[in-house]
Design a protein around this motif. Structure first.
Motif, mmCIF file in Angstrom:
data_model
loop_
_atom_site.group_PDB
_atom_site.id
_atom_site.type_symbol
_atom_site.label_atom_id
_atom_site.label_comp_id
_atom_site.label_asym_id
_atom_site.label_seq_id
_atom_site.Cartn_x
_atom_site.Cartn_y
_atom_site.Cartn_z
ATOM 1 N N VAL A 183 -7.893 66.071 119.328
ATOM 2 C CA VAL A 183 -6.608 66.259 118.846
ATOM 3 C C VAL A 183 -5.903 67.690 119.210
ATOM 4 C CG1 VAL A 183 -6.827 65.209 116.626
ATOM 5 C CG2 VAL A 183 -7.221 67.563 116.725
ATOM 6 N N LEU A 184 -4.609 67.613 119.726
ATOM 7 C CA LEU A 184 -4.021 68.679 120.162
ATOM 8 C C LEU A 184 -3.749 69.860 119.313
ATOM 9 C CD1 LEU A 184 -0.615 66.690 121.549
ATOM 10 C CD2 LEU A 184 -2.982 67.650 122.891
ATOM 11 N N LYS A 185 -3.928 69.657 117.728
ATOM 12 C CA LYS A 185 -3.810 70.878 116.887
ATOM 13 C C LYS A 185 -5.208 70.632 116.044
ATOM 14 C CE LYS A 185 1.239 70.929 117.104
ATOM 15 N NZ LYS A 185 2.329 70.769 116.367
ATOM 16 N N PRO A 186 -6.322 71.196 116.558
ATOM 17 C CA PRO A 186 -7.324 71.057 115.741
ATOM 18 C C PRO A 186 -7.232 72.080 114.358
ATOM 19 C CG PRO A 186 -7.751 72.488 117.744
ATOM 20 C CD PRO A 186 -6.463 71.848 117.794
ATOM 21 N N PHE A 187 -6.635 72.873 114.305
ATOM 22 C CA PHE A 187 -6.645 73.762 113.047
ATOM 23 C C PHE A 187 -5.933 72.769 112.083
ATOM 24 C CE2 PHE A 187 -7.620 77.045 116.066
ATOM 25 C CZ PHE A 187 -8.876 77.563 115.784
ATOM 26 N N ARG A 188 -5.013 72.242 112.454
ATOM 27 C CA ARG A 188 -4.163 71.426 111.646
ATOM 28 C C ARG A 188 -4.991 70.279 110.958
ATOM 29 N NH1 ARG A 188 1.371 70.953 110.142
ATOM 30 N NH2 ARG A 188 1.897 72.682 111.548
ATOM 31 N N TYR A 189 -5.708 69.697 111.835
ATOM 32 C CA TYR A 189 -6.710 68.501 111.322
ATOM 33 C C TYR A 189 -7.547 69.127 110.486
ATOM 34 C CZ TYR A 189 -10.414 65.198 111.158
ATOM 35 O OH TYR A 189 -11.345 64.450 110.456
ATOM 36 N N ALA A 190 -8.363 70.324 110.697
ATOM 37 C CA ALA A 190 -9.332 70.898 109.900
ATOM 38 C C ALA A 190 -8.659 71.196 108.506
ATOM 39 C CB ALA A 190 -9.519 72.163 110.538
ATOM 40 N N ARG A 191 -7.459 71.595 108.306
ATOM 41 C CA ARG A 191 -6.870 71.793 107.047
ATOM 42 C C ARG A 191 -6.424 70.586 106.204
ATOM 43 N NH1 ARG A 191 -4.137 75.697 109.828
ATOM 44 N NH2 ARG A 191 -1.974 74.358 109.661
ATOM 45 N N SER A 192 -6.498 69.387 107.193
ATOM 46 C CA SER A 192 -6.142 68.080 106.407
ATOM 47 C C SER A 192 -7.229 67.653 105.385
ATOM 48 C CB SER A 192 -5.861 67.159 107.190
ATOM 49 O OG SER A 192 -7.094 66.630 107.996
ATOM 50 N N PHE A 193 -6.917 66.752 104.448
ATOM 51 C CA PHE A 193 -7.873 66.013 103.451
ATOM 52 C C PHE A 193 -9.107 65.615 104.230
ATOM 53 C CE2 PHE A 193 -9.606 62.299 101.414
ATOM 54 C CZ PHE A 193 -10.124 63.076 100.243
ATOM 55 N N PHE A 194 -9.136 64.911 105.271
ATOM 56 C CA PHE A 194 -10.344 64.131 105.916
ATOM 57 C C PHE A 194 -10.865 65.420 106.575
ATOM 58 C CE2 PHE A 194 -8.627 59.788 105.292
ATOM 59 C CZ PHE A 194 -9.784 59.404 104.619
ATOM 60 N N GLY A 195 -10.197 66.373 107.337
ATOM 61 C CA GLY A 195 -10.823 67.617 107.910
ATOM 62 C C GLY A 195 -11.478 68.207 106.781
ATOM 63 N N LEU A 196 -11.043 68.789 105.682
ATOM 64 C CA LEU A 196 -11.939 69.189 104.929
ATOM 65 C C LEU A 196 -13.053 68.517 104.326
ATOM 66 C CD1 LEU A 196 -8.860 70.980 102.861
ATOM 67 C CD2 LEU A 196 -10.164 72.126 104.449
ATOM 68 N N VAL A 197 -13.100 67.434 104.054
ATOM 69 C CA VAL A 197 -13.958 66.537 103.553
ATOM 70 C C VAL A 197 -14.880 66.499 104.834
ATOM 71 C CG1 VAL A 197 -14.887 64.130 103.258
ATOM 72 C CG2 VAL A 197 -12.769 65.039 102.067
ATOM 73 N N ASP A 198 -14.927 66.343 106.030
ATOM 74 C CA ASP A 198 -15.536 66.437 107.168
ATOM 75 C C ASP A 198 -16.490 67.806 107.265
ATOM 76 O OD1 ASP A 198 -14.956 63.980 107.968
ATOM 77 O OD2 ASP A 198 -13.569 64.344 109.280
ATOM 78 N N LEU A 199 -15.620 68.802 106.894
ATOM 79 C CA LEU A 199 -16.618 70.156 106.821
ATOM 80 C C LEU A 199 -17.328 70.366 105.664
ATOM 81 C CD1 LEU A 199 -16.665 72.914 107.943
ATOM 82 C CD2 LEU A 199 -14.679 73.532 106.685
ATOM 83 N N LEU A 200 -16.868 69.864 104.470
ATOM 84 C CA LEU A 200 -17.681 69.973 103.367
ATOM 85 C C LEU A 200 -19.027 69.142 103.312
ATOM 86 C CD1 LEU A 200 -15.043 69.980 100.510
ATOM 87 C CD2 LEU A 200 -16.292 71.867 101.163
ATOM 88 N N ALA A 201 -18.875 68.098 104.056
ATOM 89 C CA ALA A 201 -20.050 67.006 104.388
ATOM 90 C C ALA A 201 -21.133 67.869 104.984
ATOM 91 C CB ALA A 201 -19.560 65.888 105.042
ATOM 92 N N LEU A 202 -20.876 68.798 105.750
ATOM 93 C CA LEU A 202 -21.717 69.772 106.721
ATOM 94 C C LEU A 202 -22.346 70.956 105.747
ATOM 95 C CD1 LEU A 202 -19.896 69.731 109.882
ATOM 96 C CD2 LEU A 202 -21.419 67.933 109.434
ATOM 97 N N LEU A 203 -21.391 71.503 105.302
ATOM 98 C CA LEU A 203 -21.870 73.021 104.774
ATOM 99 C C LEU A 203 -23.053 72.733 103.842
ATOM 100 C CD1 LEU A 203 -18.395 74.566 103.820
ATOM 101 C CD2 LEU A 203 -20.013 74.736 106.000
ATOM 102 N N PRO A 204 -23.347 72.053 102.737
ATOM 103 C CA PRO A 204 -24.453 72.051 101.957
ATOM 104 C C PRO A 204 -25.818 72.222 102.645
ATOM 105 C CG PRO A 204 -22.980 70.371 101.080
ATOM 106 C CD PRO A 204 -22.425 70.837 102.753
ATOM 107 N N THR A 205 -26.173 71.367 103.902
ATOM 108 C CA THR A 205 -27.258 71.372 104.397
ATOM 109 C C THR A 205 -27.579 73.071 105.024
ATOM 110 O OG1 THR A 205 -27.197 69.159 105.003
ATOM 111 C CG2 THR A 205 -28.822 70.537 106.094
ATOM 112 N N TYR A 206 -26.516 73.471 105.502
ATOM 113 C CA TYR A 206 -26.524 74.673 106.083
ATOM 114 C C TYR A 206 -26.827 75.883 104.995
ATOM 115 C CZ TYR A 206 -25.180 72.683 110.402
ATOM 116 O OH TYR A 206 -25.244 71.842 111.682
ATOM 117 N N LEU A 207 -25.954 75.783 103.791
ATOM 118 C CA LEU A 207 -26.244 76.624 102.614
ATOM 119 C C LEU A 207 -27.493 76.315 101.974
ATOM 120 C CD1 LEU A 207 -22.756 75.883 100.981
ATOM 121 C CD2 LEU A 207 -23.667 78.121 102.193
#
Length: 279
Positions: A85-109
């Motif tokens: 995407v042209l604006k990655p930070f905007r996607y990262a703040r969207s609903f699915f962007g946050l869900v995608d990030l939260l799907a990764l964090l527990p394993t690293y935590l």
């Protein structure tokens, strides 16, 4: 020349990457999404199996390896989504962007907080993409209507909740005064807990008034509880009816921020201004 708020869609490699990852119109895009959905299901199933003591004792190491495999896979996919995407930070703040990030964090935590990997079940939210993959536009439209109604209702609901909280505080103090410590109402917060349980018609029964005055107050609060439960339902119902009259939505994801839910006749993204269709 386009205005600063209107950007052209990505081209070349980024456009191809966007079509594969965010769209399901092409065979490659649909294959990617179907494979992703299968991976999500398998990863959630792995987390569920690991929570079973018998399986964890016998196959704990193998299940953890599978979890790390899927986490690595989803990490690569998340990075590719940002690159597409042209604006990655905007996607990262969207609903699915946050869900995608939260799907990764527990394993690293889990490296710092053992057991945090159980939160990986949040990945099940990513299955919402199945509506886009199967082109179930009617489901997407209904989901957008529901979200629009909830956003439009938030101020009314906040005011309503403030009224409910005020009532809880007042009734908690009244029951503390009427019943007193000898009947279990040993503090105002304890009385507030009873008021919440009574108003929501849950009725645990672990704390009940013993005096006639207290029982009369409880009866009034129980009756009021039914009316209180009906208020937010009516607020959201009105907004749902209003949102339903605004028409259907398109299933295309914005090439700039990756957010969907646009009108069929929209030429630019309503979130970031990027052109939705190549000129």
């Amino acid at each position: 020349m386009s205005s600063p708020s209107e950007q052209s869609p990505p081209s070349g490699f980024r456009q191809r990457l966007h079509e594969i990852i965010f769209e399901a119109d092409t065979p490659a895009g649909k294959a990617f999404d179907v494979a992703l959905l299968c991976a999500i299901i398998l990863s959630v199933l792995t987390v569920l199996l690991e929570s079973v003591p018998l399986l964890r004792d016998r196959f704990g190491a193998e299940l953890r390896m599978v979890e790390w495999f899927f986490t690595g896979l989803f990490t690569v996919e998340y990075v590719l989504r940002l690159a597409a995407v042209l604006k990655p930070f905007r996607y990262a703040r969207s609903f699915f962007g946050l869900v995608d990030l939260l799907a990764l964090l527990p394993t690293y935590l889990s490296l710092l907080l053992p057991g945090a990997q159980s939160l990986l079940v949040v990945r099940v939210l990513r299955l919402l993409r199945v509506f886009r993959v199967l082109k179930l536009a009617s489901f997407l439209g209904q989901a957008e209507i529901l979200l629009t109604a909830l956003r439009a209702s938030r101020q009314k609901i906040i005011v309503f909740l403030c009224g409910v909280v005020s009532t809880v505080v007042i009734m908690g103090a009244v029951m503390y005064l009427v019943e007193g410590e000898k009947n279990g109402f040993d503090s105002i917060p304890r009385g507030m807990y009873w008021a919440v349980v009574t108003m929501t018609t849950v009725g645990f029964g672990d704390l009940t008034p013993k005096t006639v005055v207290g029982q009369f107050i409880a009866s009034l609060l129980m009756i009021a509880g039914y009316g209180i439960l009906a208020v937010p339902t009516g607020i959201v119902s009105v907004e749902l009816a209003a949102a339903a009259r605004r028409g259907a939505i398109d299933t295309q994801a914005c090439p700039g921020c990756g957010v969907g839910g646009h009108d069929h006749d929209a030429a630019h993204c309503k979130h970031c201004g990027t052109a939705l269709h190549p000129s």
